[in-house]
Every structure is written in structure tokens, then in C-alpha cells.
Design an enzyme around this catalytic site. Structure first.
Site, short mmCIF file in Angstrom:
data_model
loop_
_atom_site.label_atom_id
_atom_site.label_comp_id
_atom_site.label_asym_id
_atom_site.label_seq_id
_atom_site.Cartn_x
_atom_site.Cartn_y
_atom_site.Cartn_z
N TYR A 87 36.33 49.68 55.81
CA TYR A 87 36.10 50.36 54.53
C TYR A 87 36.03 51.87 54.72
CZ TYR A 87 33.65 51.17 50.02
OH TYR A 87 33.27 51.60 48.77
N LYS B 71 38.43 54.69 53.03
CA LYS B 71 37.87 55.72 52.14
C LYS B 71 38.10 57.13 52.70
CE LYS B 71 36.46 53.04 48.85
NZ LYS B 71 37.17 53.05 47.57
P1 NAP Z 1 33.20 46.07 41.73
O1 NAP Z 1 32.08 46.02 40.74
O2 NAP Z 1 33.27 45.04 42.79
O3 NAP Z 1 34.58 46.14 40.92
C1 NAP Z 1 35.77 46.23 41.62
C2 NAP Z 1 36.92 46.28 40.66
O4 NAP Z 1 38.14 46.37 41.43
C3 NAP Z 1 37.02 45.05 39.79
O5 NAP Z 1 37.39 45.42 38.49
C4 NAP Z 1 38.12 44.26 40.46
O6 NAP Z 1 38.85 43.47 39.51
C5 NAP Z 1 39.02 45.37 40.97
N1 NAP Z 1 39.91 44.94 42.04
C6 NAP Z 1 39.59 44.43 43.25
N2 NAP Z 1 40.71 44.17 43.96
C7 NAP Z 1 41.76 44.53 43.16
C8 NAP Z 1 43.16 44.50 43.33
N3 NAP Z 1 43.73 44.04 44.44
N4 NAP Z 1 43.95 44.95 42.32
C9 NAP Z 1 43.39 45.40 41.17
N5 NAP Z 1 42.06 45.45 40.96
C10 NAP Z 1 41.25 45.01 41.95
O7 NAP Z 1 33.19 47.47 42.52
P2 NAP Z 1 32.53 48.88 42.14
O8 NAP Z 1 31.22 48.95 42.81
O9 NAP Z 1 32.65 49.14 40.69
O10 NAP Z 1 33.50 49.86 42.97
C11 NAP Z 1 34.58 50.57 42.36
C12 NAP Z 1 35.12 51.58 43.35
O11 NAP Z 1 34.08 52.48 43.73
C13 NAP Z 1 35.61 50.94 44.65
O12 NAP Z 1 36.75 51.61 45.12
C14 NAP Z 1 34.45 51.16 45.60
O13 NAP Z 1 34.88 51.17 46.93
C15 NAP Z 1 33.96 52.51 45.13
N6 NAP Z 1 32.56 52.79 45.48
C16 NAP Z 1 31.57 51.98 45.05
C17 NAP Z 1 30.26 52.28 45.41
C18 NAP Z 1 29.11 51.44 44.95
O14 NAP Z 1 27.99 51.72 45.41
N7 NAP Z 1 29.28 50.48 44.07
C19 NAP Z 1 30.00 53.39 46.21
C20 NAP Z 1 31.04 54.19 46.64
C21 NAP Z 1 32.33 53.88 46.26
P3 NAP Z 1 39.10 41.89 39.66
O15 NAP Z 1 37.74 41.24 39.73
O16 NAP Z 1 39.88 41.57 38.47
O17 NAP Z 1 39.87 41.74 40.94
#
Ligand code: NAP
Length: 260
Positions: free
Chosen positions: A170, A174
Site C-alpha cells: 500500500y 501511495k
Molecule cells: P472504502 O470505504 O473502502 O471505499 C473504497 C471505494 O473504492 C469503494 O467505493 C469501492 O467500491 C472502490 N473500489 C475498490 N476497488 C475498486 C476498483 N477496482 N475499481 C473501482 N472502484 C473500486 O475506502 P476509503 O477509506 O473511502 O478510501 C478511499 C481512498 O482514500 C483510498 O484510495 C484509500 O487508500 C485512501 N485513504 C483512505 C484513508 C482512510 O483512513 N480511510 C487514509 C488515507 C488514504 P466497490 O465496493 O464498488 O468496489
């Protein structure tokens, strides 16, 4: 999130320069992406809600937007697959005639210490988090160049800057997004296109819900603001970057002071 009425939406449209801008948010069926989609729609943008597996969640995001008088469509595409990512951008341009803002947000984790990490877990995370950015951006860039306008916002992570135990896959993905952001920003700056990254700290979503409680307590104790971030705080940073003409190649940290 607070509910707002149609008059308040009108006021937001008038205040922000996003009216009728066409936005694709990858992975916007849930979490950070869903909030970004809704916040852009509230400010008058036309939104493409991309998802891979969660079709009913994506339809719910679209319904919430349309009930407020906004415009949104749901579009299924696995962005780790180049053909599906291309089709996502093609469907956007066919439907709305342009693409102004691309937010590369789709992401997954497959956490394991490096010695136990399988090649499949390495590849899956690199494909969904990093190769997807190449897939969608290469599909959108020519339209943005013709328009002489584009905003590309890559949702990276504090983990790409600081590393994290059990996340070599990851953090590599990133960190790769940050390098991609800076290089593409250099190449497109003279064409009205800005490319920036946002590095969220720990944000309350399904992704972080998987973290065991004792680990989460230790994480929060190391955040100077002593709390997780909200999805709205990430959406606000996206809106700021979408409206900025002179900010490019930057990485905006939204992390409560956890990494400086
Ligand atoms: P999440 O709640 O798990 O949501 C992930 C989203 O990505 C879902 O809508 C999922 O849709 C979609 N997704 C996954 N694989 C996919 C694919 N192959 N093609 C298209 N869509 C896909 O995650 P989140 O926490 O909101 O994170 C969003 C972004 O922020 C990510 O890039 C994550 O790495 C980054 N981020 C998150 C955090 C945190 O603390 N949450 C911190 C830093 C960065 P489906 O279910 O339809 O697949």
C-alpha cells in the site's frame, strides 16, 4: 452529514466555480469517494459515481444527489482494468460532453508483513491503487488537453509519506501516486491542467473500521489532534484544489498534524 435543501444548494452553486463542471470520482460508492461525489454535486457539478462491486451503494449516492436537484450517474468499472477504466471515461464524455475533474480515489488494502505478503496481494494493491491512476488519467488526458482545462486529484495517503507496519504494498502504491502527480504536473502545467495529491491521515470509513480497536487507540494517541479525520474534510480539500488555478504538483496533507 447535515442535510441541506434546494435553496442552500443554489447558494453553494453560486459561491463555488463548479457549476456544470464534469467530475469523475473513482471508487465513490462508499467512504471518502461517496462524500466527495456528494459535496461536488452540492456545488453544481455533474458527477460520475464509479464503483466496482457495490452497485446499490452507488445507486444510493446517485439518488441522494438527484433528490437535491443535482446531476449524477453511476458507472461500473474496475479501474484496475485498463479497458474498463477507458470505458468509464468514454461514458463520461458521451454523457456530459467533457471531463473537467478526475479524482483518483479508488483504493484497497491487503495488509501483511513483508515476509508473509504474497505476490497476488502485492499485485492487487498496486493494480487497484496505482495502475488505476495510469489507466484513468491516460484515458482522460487528451480531452483535458483539447479543453485546455483539467483538474486531476489523486487520493494518496500519509502511509505513502511515512510508511506503515504491514503495508509495504500500500505504501509503495501511495508513494507512487505522489511521484506520478509531480511529474504529470510538470508536463501539463502550461495547458491549464493542474495535478495534485491529497494525503489523508486516518479517516473514519470501512477501510479503517477493519483496524483492531487497540491498534486504533494507539494510532489516535499519536495524532496531535487526537481524533480521526472525516470524509468531509477530504472532500473540502478536493473542492479547494478543483477551484485553484495556481496550485499544481502539490501534496496536501489532511491528517490532524500526524505527519508534517
Ligand atoms: P472504502 O470505504 O473502502 O471505499 C473504497 C471505494 O473504492 C469503494 O467505493 C469501492 O467500491 C472502490 N473500489 C475498490 N476497488 C475498486 C476498483 N477496482 N475499481 C473501482 N472502484 C473500486 O475506502 P476509503 O477509506 O473511502 O478510501 C478511499 C481512498 O482514500 C483510498 O484510495 C484509500 O487508500 C485512501 N485513504 C483512505 C484513508 C482512510 O483512513 N480511510 C487514509 C488515507 C488514504 P466497490 O465496493 O464498488 O468496489
Amino acid at each position: 452529514m447535515t442535510t441541506i435543501n434546494k435553496e442552500q444548494v443554489q447558494l453553494l452553486e453560486d459561491t463555488y466555480g463548479l457549476k456544470d463542471k464534469v467530475v469523475v470520482v473513482t471508487g465513490s460508492s462508499k467512504g471518502i469517494g461517496a462524500t466527495i461525489a456528494k459535496e461536488f454535486a452540492k456545488k453544481g457539478a455533474k458527477v460520475v459515481v464509479n464503483y466496482n462491486a457495490s452497485s446499490s451503494a452507488a445507486e444510493n449516492v446517485v439518488d441522494e444527489i438527484t433528490q437535491l436537484g443535482g446531476t449524477a450517474i453511476a458507472c461500473k468499472a474496475n479501474v484496475s482494468n485498463i479497458e474498463e477504466a477507458k470505458s468509464l471515461i468514454e461514458q463520461t464524455v458521451n454523457e456530459f460532453g467533457r471531463i473537467d475533474i478526475l479524482i483518483n480515489n479508488a483504493g484497497i488494502t491487503r495488509d501483511r508483513t513483508f515476509r508473509k505478503l504474497s505476490e497476488a496481494e502485492w499485485n492487487e494493491v498496486i493494480n487497484v491503487n496505482l495502475n488505476s491512476v495510469y489507466h484513468t488519467t491516460s484515458a482522460a488526458i487528451n480531452t483535458m488537453l483539447e479543453q485546455k482545462f483539467g483538474r486531476i486529484i489523486n487520493i494518496s495517503s500519509i502511509v505513502g509519506q511515512a510508511g506503515a507496519f504491514g503495508q509495504t504494498n500500500y505504501s509503495a502504491a501511495k508513494a507512487g501516486m505522489i511521484g506520478f502527480t509531480k511529474s504529470l504536473a510538470l508536463e501539463t502545467a502550461k495547458n491549464g491542467i493542474t495535478v495534485n495529491a491529497i494525503c489523508p491521515g486516518y479517516i473514519l470509513t470501512e477501510m479503517t473500521a477493519e483496524i483492531p480497536e487497540n491498534v486504533m487507540e494507539s494510532i489516535v494517541s499519536r495524532i496531535p489532534m487526537r481524533r480521526l479525520g472525516t470524509t468531509t474534510e477530504i472532500a473540502e480539500a478536493c473542492i479547494f484544489l478543483a477551484n485553484s488555478e495556481y496550485i499544481t504538483g502539490q501534496c496536501i496533507n489532511v491528517n490532524g498534524g500526524a505527519y508534517m
